[in-house]
Design an enzyme around this catalytic site. Structure first.
Site, PDB file in Angstrom:
ATOM      1  N   ASN A  10      28.106  98.043 116.766  1.00  0.00           N
ATOM      2  CA  ASN A  10      29.020  99.007 117.384  1.00  0.00           C
ATOM      3  C   ASN A  10      28.754 100.369 116.743  1.00  0.00           C
ATOM      4  O   ASN A  10      29.190 100.629 115.623  1.00  0.00           O
ATOM      5  CB  ASN A  10      30.467  98.547 117.132  1.00  0.00           C
ATOM      6  CG  ASN A  10      31.492  99.508 117.713  1.00  0.00           C
ATOM      7  OD1 ASN A  10      31.135 100.487 118.357  1.00  0.00           O
ATOM      8  ND2 ASN A  10      32.770  99.229 117.474  1.00  0.00           N
ATOM      9  N   LYS A  12      29.895 103.114 117.571  1.00  0.00           N
ATOM     10  CA  LYS A  12      31.111 103.948 117.635  1.00  0.00           C
ATOM     11  C   LYS A  12      30.771 105.367 118.092  1.00  0.00           C
ATOM     12  O   LYS A  12      29.818 105.566 118.842  1.00  0.00           O
ATOM     13  CB  LYS A  12      31.843 103.919 116.290  1.00  0.00           C
ATOM     14  CG  LYS A  12      32.174 102.490 115.853  1.00  0.00           C
ATOM     15  CD  LYS A  12      33.169 102.425 114.728  1.00  0.00           C
ATOM     16  CE  LYS A  12      33.447 100.973 114.362  1.00  0.00           C
ATOM     17  NZ  LYS A  12      34.431 100.825 113.294  1.00  0.00           N
ATOM     18  N   HIS A  97      39.088  96.893 120.957  1.00  0.00           N
ATOM     19  CA  HIS A  97      38.802  97.219 119.553  1.00  0.00           C
ATOM     20  C   HIS A  97      40.041  97.842 118.927  1.00  0.00           C
ATOM     21  O   HIS A  97      40.770  98.601 119.596  1.00  0.00           O
ATOM     22  CB  HIS A  97      37.611  98.185 119.484  1.00  0.00           C
ATOM     23  CG  HIS A  97      37.087  98.340 118.089  1.00  0.00           C
ATOM     24  ND1 HIS A  97      37.714  99.116 117.153  1.00  0.00           N
ATOM     25  CD2 HIS A  97      36.023  97.770 117.478  1.00  0.00           C
ATOM     26  CE1 HIS A  97      37.040  99.035 116.002  1.00  0.00           C
ATOM     27  NE2 HIS A  97      36.007  98.212 116.180  1.00  0.00           N
ATOM     28  N   GLU A  99      40.415 100.242 117.048  1.00  0.00           N
ATOM     29  CA  GLU A  99      40.453 101.711 117.100  1.00  0.00           C
ATOM     30  C   GLU A  99      40.948 102.182 118.464  1.00  0.00           C
ATOM     31  O   GLU A  99      41.598 103.225 118.560  1.00  0.00           O
ATOM     32  CB  GLU A  99      39.066 102.285 116.763  1.00  0.00           C
ATOM     33  CG  GLU A  99      38.791 102.157 115.262  1.00  0.00           C
ATOM     34  CD  GLU A  99      37.335 102.035 114.876  1.00  0.00           C
ATOM     35  OE1 GLU A  99      36.448 102.272 115.726  1.00  0.00           O
ATOM     36  OE2 GLU A  99      37.059 101.672 113.712  1.00  0.00           O
ATOM     37  N   GLU A 169      38.365  90.706 113.987  1.00  0.00           N
ATOM     38  CA  GLU A 169      38.161  91.906 113.168  1.00  0.00           C
ATOM     39  C   GLU A 169      39.498  92.310 112.565  1.00  0.00           C
ATOM     40  O   GLU A 169      40.254  93.087 113.179  1.00  0.00           O
ATOM     41  CB  GLU A 169      37.699  93.078 114.047  1.00  0.00           C
ATOM     42  CG  GLU A 169      36.255  93.087 114.420  1.00  0.00           C
ATOM     43  CD  GLU A 169      35.734  94.525 114.584  1.00  0.00           C
ATOM     44  OE1 GLU A 169      34.627  94.782 114.122  1.00  0.00           O
ATOM     45  OE2 GLU A 169      36.430  95.370 115.161  1.00  0.00           O
ATOM     46  N   GLY A 175      35.940  99.353 107.904  1.00  0.00           N
ATOM     47  CA  GLY A 175      35.661 100.615 107.206  1.00  0.00           C
ATOM     48  C   GLY A 175      36.165 100.651 105.779  1.00  0.00           C
ATOM     49  O   GLY A 175      36.289 101.734 105.199  1.00  0.00           O
ATOM     50  N   SER A 215      33.481  95.508 107.841  1.00  0.00           N
ATOM     51  CA  SER A 215      32.706  95.711 106.605  1.00  0.00           C
ATOM     52  C   SER A 215      31.554  94.716 106.437  1.00  0.00           C
ATOM     53  O   SER A 215      31.277  94.276 105.315  1.00  0.00           O
ATOM     54  CB  SER A 215      33.634  95.684 105.380  1.00  0.00           C
ATOM     55  OG  SER A 215      34.543  96.760 105.442  1.00  0.00           O
ATOM     56  N   GLY A 236      29.823  97.589 112.239  1.00  0.00           N
ATOM     57  CA  GLY A 236      30.060  99.022 112.434  1.00  0.00           C
ATOM     58  C   GLY A 236      29.059  99.840 111.652  1.00  0.00           C
ATOM     59  O   GLY A 236      27.897  99.984 112.066  1.00  0.00           O
TER      60      GLY A 236
HETATM   61  P1  13P Z   1      32.666  98.504 109.794  1.00  0.00           P
HETATM   62  O1  13P Z   1      31.540  97.487 109.838  1.00  0.00           O
HETATM   63  O2  13P Z   1      32.202  99.909 109.599  1.00  0.00           O
HETATM   64  O3  13P Z   1      33.747  98.089 108.862  1.00  0.00           O
HETATM   65  O4  13P Z   1      33.306  98.511 111.272  1.00  0.00           O
HETATM   66  C1  13P Z   1      33.619  97.305 111.851  1.00  0.00           C
HETATM   67  C2  13P Z   1      33.915  97.519 113.280  1.00  0.00           C
HETATM   68  O5  13P Z   1      34.915  98.126 113.622  1.00  0.00           O
HETATM   69  C3  13P Z   1      32.960  96.996 114.267  1.00  0.00           C
HETATM   70  O6  13P Z   1      33.500  97.003 115.543  1.00  0.00           O
END
Ligand code: 13P
Length: 265
Positions: A10, A12, A97, A99, A169, A175, A215, A236
């Protein structure tokens, strides 16, 4: 049945120009050169703006999107249709997601509508579920996950259900470099298996792909993936490094070859 493992990247809202996205892609293609994947599929999900750059990916990789709007076409300013994605060669779409739940106010009902639209137009939904730090502290993880999966799976046919990929997740692990333990992820896997068996049957539960996200780094794969018996990862930050992404695919591929002799739950 030998399962396919998935590494979903992802990207993002990263990469600020076509040049930057193009450079990423060249490095990714270089890293993929000479490698063969029989049991592992990589899905790379860039911003909508760069999707057309990600055509003609090396074998073993397909492209995915990070969202869709649950209508075919019409007066929906600023939105992207599942048919546009399909026609552009997108195979998978990340939905729900955290976010988007957080910044765009997406509800469980919105996620369900988007999942139905993805299924209707033959895109594989990668449905994200997960609890917040506070919910975890109140020991509400299973309750939250149950609400999220019920919203998506209730009333679906078996065929629809088994086309969905679930990404566990936990919000607090995104993050942060703080991860759940192997046994916590395994517990969620068992919980999801039970939910799918009770709602559909054991064969649907066996077929639904379950990923872990939050992560993820290649060094953590043994603990969060094969020891926790998930079918892949949603990545991510580390997916911004093609070397890491391809390394994870290779680790899964090697594990898959060993898997053949192992028994999973
Ligand atoms: P990180 O791997 O940066 O923690 O993000 C995970 C994520 O949101 C993947 O969709």
């Amino acid at each position: 049945m030998q399962k396919t493992f998935y590494v979903v990247g992802n990207l993002k809202m990263n990469m600020l120009s076509c040049d930057e996205a193009g450079q990423y892609l060249s490095v990714l293609k270089r890293e993929m050169r000479g490698r063969e994947f029989s049991f592992t599929q990589g899905v790379i999900c860039p911003s909508f703006l760069y999707l057309s750059l990600f055509d003609h990916l090396p074998s073993g990789l397909t492209k995915g999107a990070q969202n869709l709007f649950p209508e075919k076409s019409g007066a929906y300013t600023g939105e992207i249709s599942p048919v546009m994605l399909k026609n552009d060669g997108v195979t998978h779409v990340i939905l729900g997601h955290s976010e988007r739940r957080l910044y765009a106010g997406e509800t469980d009902e919105d996620v369900r509508e988007k999942v139905l639209a993805a299924l209707k137009y033959h895109l594989v939904p990668v449905v994200c579920i997960g609890e917040t730090k506070e919910e975890r502290a109140r020991e509400e993880t299973e309750e939250v996950l149950l609400r999220q999966v019920k919203a998506v799976f209730d009333g679906l046919s078996k065929l629809q259900a088994e086309s969905i990929m679930i990404a566990y997740e936990p919000r607090w692990a995104i993050g942060t470099d703080v991860l759940p333990t192997t046994s916590e992820i395994l517990q969620v896997r068992v919980f999801l298996r039970k939910f799918l068996t009770e709602t559909f049957d054991a064969s649907v539960a066996e077929r639904v792909v379950i990923l872990y996200g939050g992560s993820v780094k290649s060094s953590f794969l043994p603990a969060i993936s094969w020891e926790a018996q998930v079918d892949g990862v949603l990545v991510g930050r580390e997916s911004l490094f093609p070397y890491e992404l391809v390394k994870m695919m290779e680790m899964f591929e090697n594990e898959a070859k060993k898997e053949k002799t192992k028994k999973r739950i």
